[in-house]
Design an enzyme around this catalytic site. Structure first.
Site, PDB file in Angstrom:
ATOM      1  N   ASN A 186      45.826  38.896  45.599  1.00 56.02           N
ATOM      2  CA  ASN A 186      45.018  39.888  45.082  1.00 56.02           C
ATOM      3  C   ASN A 186      44.109  40.209  45.937  1.00 56.02           C
ATOM      4  OD1 ASN A 186      42.960  41.102  43.395  1.00 56.02           O
ATOM      5  ND2 ASN A 186      42.246  39.309  42.472  1.00 56.02           N
ATOM      6  N   LYS A 197      41.501  42.318  45.944  1.00 55.44           N
ATOM      7  CA  LYS A 197      40.309  42.630  45.141  1.00 55.44           C
ATOM      8  C   LYS A 197      40.011  44.038  45.925  1.00 55.44           C
ATOM      9  CE  LYS A 197      39.545  37.553  44.510  1.00 55.44           C
ATOM     10  NZ  LYS A 197      38.320  36.759  44.058  1.00 55.44           N
ATOM     11  N   HIS A 209      41.270  39.718  34.997  1.00 54.56           N
ATOM     12  CA  HIS A 209      40.636  39.086  35.777  1.00 54.56           C
ATOM     13  C   HIS A 209      39.225  38.772  35.468  1.00 54.56           C
ATOM     14  CE1 HIS A 209      39.316  37.497  39.731  1.00 54.56           C
ATOM     15  NE2 HIS A 209      40.678  37.437  40.045  1.00 54.56           N
ATOM     16  N   GLU A 236      36.738  38.373  37.350  1.00 54.53           N
ATOM     17  CA  GLU A 236      35.775  39.249  37.671  1.00 54.53           C
ATOM     18  C   GLU A 236      35.653  40.472  36.880  1.00 54.53           C
ATOM     19  OE1 GLU A 236      37.298  39.457  41.899  1.00 54.53           O
ATOM     20  OE2 GLU A 236      36.585  37.359  42.190  1.00 54.53           O
ATOM     21  N   GLU A 258      43.291  30.641  36.134  1.00 56.15           N
ATOM     22  CA  GLU A 258      42.334  30.673  37.027  1.00 56.15           C
ATOM     23  C   GLU A 258      40.778  30.111  36.815  1.00 56.15           C
ATOM     24  OE1 GLU A 258      43.816  33.647  40.082  1.00 56.15           O
ATOM     25  OE2 GLU A 258      42.433  34.876  38.925  1.00 56.15           O
ATOM     26  N   GLY A 271      37.164  31.749  44.834  1.00 59.52           N
ATOM     27  CA  GLY A 271      36.557  31.931  46.057  1.00 59.52           C
ATOM     28  C   GLY A 271      35.416  31.076  46.453  1.00 59.52           C
ATOM     29  N   SER A 315      41.342  29.500  45.030  1.00 58.67           N
ATOM     30  CA  SER A 315      41.117  28.655  46.475  1.00 58.67           C
ATOM     31  C   SER A 315      42.392  28.361  46.690  1.00 58.67           C
ATOM     32  CB  SER A 315      39.936  27.868  46.504  1.00 58.67           C
ATOM     33  OG  SER A 315      38.994  28.638  46.077  1.00 58.67           O
TER      34      SER A 315
END
Ligand code: PEP
Length: 258
Positions: free
Chosen positions: A14, A16, A100, A102, A172, A178, A218
């Protein structure tokens, strides 16, 4: 020792909101030779819209699937700034990330939108990677399963006849994305095993044994092996560790020997 393989593992990048088109091209040029001998793993790159077409055409005759990070469930119309499933197909995408964290947390995507996007991706012939996961506060409050099970259940409100290989889930945990704070192999298995058990309740044994469930948060070359050794974990969705082709190739190679 390699685990008994029931489902084909998947390793997904991904990117991003990273990479200009030339950088994307250079990445693919460097990645492909490093994974050309890898067998038995599905590899996907989720690129920004602006370089997706280029990634798709460069990977067309390879085993790599080019995917998008988002789309909208309507096919056309007055939805300024959005991109539809037919548009993704048009540039050669084969998969799309849906829900996702985010998108959910920053852009306000609801469970209902995620369900509609998942249904439209499948009907358009795109493989949706549906993300679910809890925040640190939810985990600390003992609400991990309430959150994840609710997110998984709501996806099925818009789905009728789907097979286990029409969809991929990714667990996730938001606190791991991150942050460098990877979930332990035991915590990954706990959540992913529970998701598989729920899928069995919702859609039956065959669906649950076919569907792939990835871990994301991560992951790195040195922790992916033990995570993928867990019996219900079928691969990884990598953000930071996917941005460099050498690092991502390491994850793909690790997935192939898991
Ligand atoms: C992600 O964004 O899906 C992700 C897992 O990111 P990272 O690997 O950087 O935690």
């Amino acid at each position: 020792m390699a685990r008994e393989q029931v489902r084909k593992p998947m390793m997904a990048a991904n990117w991003k909101m990273n990479k200009l088109a030339d950088e994307a091209e250079e990445y693919v040029v460097r990645l492909l030779p490093q994974i050309s001998n890898v067998e038995g793993v599905d590899v996907a790159i989720f690129a920004p819209f602006t370089c997706l077409g280029r990634v798709a055409s460069m990977t067309r005759d390879t085993a790599v699937i080019a995917g998008a990070q988002n789309f909208y469930y309507e096919d056309s119309g007055a939805f300024t700034g959005e991109v539809s499933a037919p548009m993704l197909k048009d540039v050669g995408a084969g998969a799309v990330i849906v829900g996702h964290s985010e998108r959910r947390e920053i852009f306000g995507e609801t469970d209902e939108m995620v369900a509609r996007k998942t249904a439209r991706a499948i009907s358009a012939g795109l493989l949706p990677i549906v993300c679910v996961g809890e925040t640190k506060e939810e985990r600390d409050a003992g609400e991990m399963w309430d959150k994840c099970s609710g997110q998984v259940q709501s996806v099925f409100e818009e789905l009728d006849n789907v097979n286990g290989d029409d969809i991929v889930f990714a667990y996730e945990p938001i606190w791991a994305i991150g942050t460098g704070d990877t979930a332990s192999p035991e915590d990954s298995q706990d959540a992913i095993g529970k998701i598989r058990a729920l899928l069995k309740e919702l859609r039956g044994e065959q669906f649950a044994s076919q569907v792939r469930i990835l871990y994301g948060g991560s992951i790195k070359r040195d922790n992916i092996g033990e995570i993928m050794a867990q019996k219900d974990v079928d691969g990884g969705l990598a953000g930071g560790a996917s941005l460099d082709p050498v690092s991502f190739a390491g994850l793909v190679n690790a997935a192939s020997s898991s």
